[in-house]
Design a protein around this motif. Structure first.
Motif, PDB file in Angstrom:
ATOM      1  N   ILE A 442       0.837  -1.205   0.000  1.00  0.00           N
ATOM      2  CA  ILE A 442       0.000   0.000   0.000  1.00  0.00           C
ATOM      3  C   ILE A 442       0.870   1.253   0.000  1.00  0.00           C
ATOM      4  N   VAL A 446       0.747   4.190  -2.850  1.00  0.00           N
ATOM      5  CA  VAL A 446       0.565   5.617  -2.551  1.00  0.00           C
ATOM      6  C   VAL A 446       1.710   6.432  -3.152  1.00  0.00           C
ATOM      7  N   CYS A 449       1.322   6.734  -6.834  1.00  0.00           N
ATOM      8  CA  CYS A 449       0.287   7.711  -7.187  1.00  0.00           C
ATOM      9  C   CYS A 449       0.790   9.144  -7.041  1.00  0.00           C
ATOM     10  N   ARG A 458      -1.861   0.728  -9.362  1.00  0.00           N
ATOM     11  CA  ARG A 458      -2.910  -0.287  -9.503  1.00  0.00           C
ATOM     12  C   ARG A 458      -2.310  -1.691  -9.437  1.00  0.00           C
ATOM     13  N   LEU A 461      -1.504  -2.588  -5.806  1.00  0.00           N
ATOM     14  CA  LEU A 461      -2.713  -2.867  -5.019  1.00  0.00           C
ATOM     15  C   LEU A 461      -3.328  -4.210  -5.407  1.00  0.00           C
ATOM     16  N   LYS A 473      -8.081  -1.233   3.113  1.00  0.00           N
ATOM     17  CA  LYS A 473      -7.307  -0.111   2.602  1.00  0.00           C
ATOM     18  C   LYS A 473      -6.980  -0.300   1.122  1.00  0.00           C
ATOM     19  N   GLN A 476     -10.085   0.227  -1.003  1.00  0.00           N
ATOM     20  CA  GLN A 476     -10.460   1.637  -1.079  1.00  0.00           C
ATOM     21  C   GLN A 476      -9.551   2.399  -2.047  1.00  0.00           C
ATOM     22  N   GLU A 477      -8.242   2.181  -1.912  1.00  0.00           N
ATOM     23  CA  GLU A 477      -7.294   2.872  -2.793  1.00  0.00           C
ATOM     24  C   GLU A 477      -7.526   2.491  -4.256  1.00  0.00           C
ATOM     25  N   ILE A 481      -8.498   5.038  -7.406  1.00  0.00           N
ATOM     26  CA  ILE A 481      -7.689   5.130  -8.627  1.00  0.00           C
ATOM     27  C   ILE A 481      -8.522   4.791  -9.851  1.00  0.00           C
ATOM     28  N   CYS A 486      -4.978   9.239  -9.890  1.00  0.00           N
ATOM     29  CA  CYS A 486      -4.193   9.564  -8.707  1.00  0.00           C
ATOM     30  C   CYS A 486      -4.377  11.001  -8.252  1.00  0.00           C
ATOM     31  N   ARG A 488      -6.289  12.348  -6.108  1.00  0.00           N
ATOM     32  CA  ARG A 488      -6.471  12.566  -4.665  1.00  0.00           C
ATOM     33  C   ARG A 488      -5.103  12.738  -3.974  1.00  0.00           C
ATOM     34  N   HIS A 489      -4.105  12.008  -4.453  1.00  0.00           N
ATOM     35  CA  HIS A 489      -2.794  12.063  -3.830  1.00  0.00           C
ATOM     36  C   HIS A 489      -1.999  13.265  -4.349  1.00  0.00           C
TER      37      HIS A 489
END
Length: 489
Positions: A442, A446, A449, A458, A461, A473, A476-477, A481, A486, A488-489
């Motif tokens: 994870i 992150v 991203c 992707r 994950l 987690k 959700q991630e 995506i 990406c 949000r990051h």
């Protein structure tokens, strides 16, 4: 012991168990292609299935199962508990509120249940290039050492006989699997997997106990050493004084078998006929079974051989230090510091100052000891002393480049400092040899991203979900995506 492990289909105990807190229903059973573990959480649309390769546990107390994904050996989150005559969560997982992440099974854990355990590939300690072990169960060699010459000579060359060894070497044969203590620490440059029958286990491992602790499993040797019987008999008494590894009495024979062991020492002229002739089972009074705190649904025989256990004789006093479990243990600041930190990881925060003090002393004395450095750096990290942690991680990892968790923690510090590019490269390298580690995957996703690599994120994950299908987690991630890339990051 010969049935301590084997092929899953040979030791399959079918069953169904629903874990109320997580809503997961687990099934262990036989299918046309072999033994299978499956589980589902209908409310979250989660379903998974794994082919079981091996069983672990004779079934006397319980049994669990192992499976493999891409060479990573993993343990089932549910186990068969003989006292329940059914399945429940595996020890340590009773209070989880969701399906656990992948549970790694490493060589150190296997060595007391399997024979000829192989060395894992560098990384997390549970990935194997081939078979993780060569023989199921405990073979002759586990206690008698190399028996090749004994076999080739058709028995003329004697095999090692533990009973004829020095007391430390004799007792080590049993200690190596039947003593855990509150924690244990490998000596500098040593691995317990190097131990062979005929050697002294104290050359490889230091065992520690908290005298006030009670209710743990695998305490027979600790308790026996506390007994009046052992203290008065000294080296003349060992596990083998009462137990024959080659023979296990049937239930109807148990009382007379063990009473004979007691009477071998308690030889008073009338003792055998006058001491409670109405109850020949000495163990029912002096070695009763009691529930243990760290393994649910299991009762353990009290090996302190107390005169009056019903009066609640003390198991210890309130302790301000851990102490060696065995006479002759190697106790240095290094071993003490690592032992204290192990207890901190188990949730006993009161030992944190002692861990820090001893590890600081050990690191100052020997900055080449990677185990000490990595642990001290983890303490600095927990204290928010990021620069101190980074400095020591870098130094310690020079000698332990394969150490997955420490390298991941260093990457986390670098990411926090804004060096995301280096952190991402480190996580990618680590994850390539520890794909079953959810948190590392994870973190890598992150970082990918943040650097704008949605496709790589992707992939990371999806790999996490291959090993831990119920990871909240990761799910959700991946959803974020898939919907918005990406951004949000």
């Amino acid at each position: 012991m010969a049935n301590a492990s084997g092929v899953a289909s040979d030791g399959l105990i079918p069953g169904v168990f629903t874990h109320a807190r997580s809503g997961a229903t687990y099934r262990v059973g036989a299918e046309p292609d072999g033994a299978v573990l499956s589980y589902e959480v209908p409310t979250r649309g989660i379903a998974a299935r794994q082919s079981l390769l091996y069983y672990l546990g004779s079934g006397k107390l319980g049994r669990t199962y192992l499976y493999s994904i891409d060479g990573y050996l993993l343990e089932s989150p549910v186990a068969y508990h003989s006292s329940l005559r059914g399945y429940a969560m595996a020890p340590g997982l009773a209070d989880v509120s969701s399906v656990p992440s992948a549970l790694p099974m490493n060589a150190r854990c296997m060595r007391c249940h399997m024979s000829d355990v192989q060395e894992p590939l560098p990384g997390g300690g549970n990935r194997f290039a081939g078979l993780p072990f060569l023989h199921g169960g405990i073979t002759c060699e586990q206690c008698h050492g190399d028996t090749s010459q004994h076999v080739l000579s058709k028995g003329k060359q004697p095999a090692l006989n533990p009973a004829k060894l020095s007391a430390p070497a004799r007792d080590s044969v049993c200690i190596s699997c039947h003593l855990e203590g509150d924690t244990s620490v490998e000596l500098h440059g040593k691995s317990v997997t190097q131990y062979k029958p005929g050697d002294d286990i104290r050359k490889y491992l230091a065992y520690f106990v908290v005298p006030s602790n009670s209710g743990r499993s695998v305490t027979e040797i600790e308790q026996l050493n506390q007994s009046v019987c052992k203290r008065r008999s000294g080296d003349h008494m060992s596990c083998m004084s009462c137990h024959d590894p080659h023979f296990h009495p049937e239930p109807a024979q148990r009382a007379s078998f063990y009473r004979a062991k007691c009477l071998a020492c308690h030889t008073g002229a009338t003792f055998a006929t006058s001491h409670h002739p109405e109850n020949p089972d000495c163990t029912s009074c002096h070695m009763p079974k009691a529930e243990i705190s760290d393994t649910p649904h299991v009762a353990w025989t009290d090996h302190r051989i107390l005169k009056l256990p019903q009066l609640g004789e003390s198991t210890g006093s309130s302790s301000t230090a851990v102490v060696p479990a065995l006479d002759g243990e190697t106790v240095t600041a290094r071993e003490l510091g690592l032992a204290y930190y192990n207890l901190v990881l188990k949730g006993e925060a009161r030992w944190a100052p002692a861990a820090f003090s001893n590890l600081s002393e050990a690191w100052a004395k020997d900055p080449s000891d990677s185990d000490v450095g990595i642990t001290l750096a983890a303490i600095y990290q927990a204290q928010g002393r990021w620069k101190d942690a980074e400095t020591i991680y870098r130094e310690a990892l020079k000698g332990r480049a394969e150490e997955v968790q420490a390298a991941s923690d260093l990457a986390l510090i670098l990411a926090r400092e804004g060096d995301m590019d280096t952190a991402q490269k480190m996580w990618a390298k680590i994850f390539a040899r520890a794909e079953d580690q959810e948190a590392i995957g994870i973190n890598l996703a992150v970082a990918d991203c943040i650097l704008g690599n949605a496709a790589d994120a992707r992939t990371a994950l999806e790999t996490v979900l291959k090993f831990s299908p119920a990871s909240i987690k990761a799910r959700q991630e991946l959803q974020v995506i898939s919907r918005q890339g990406c951004s949000r990051h």
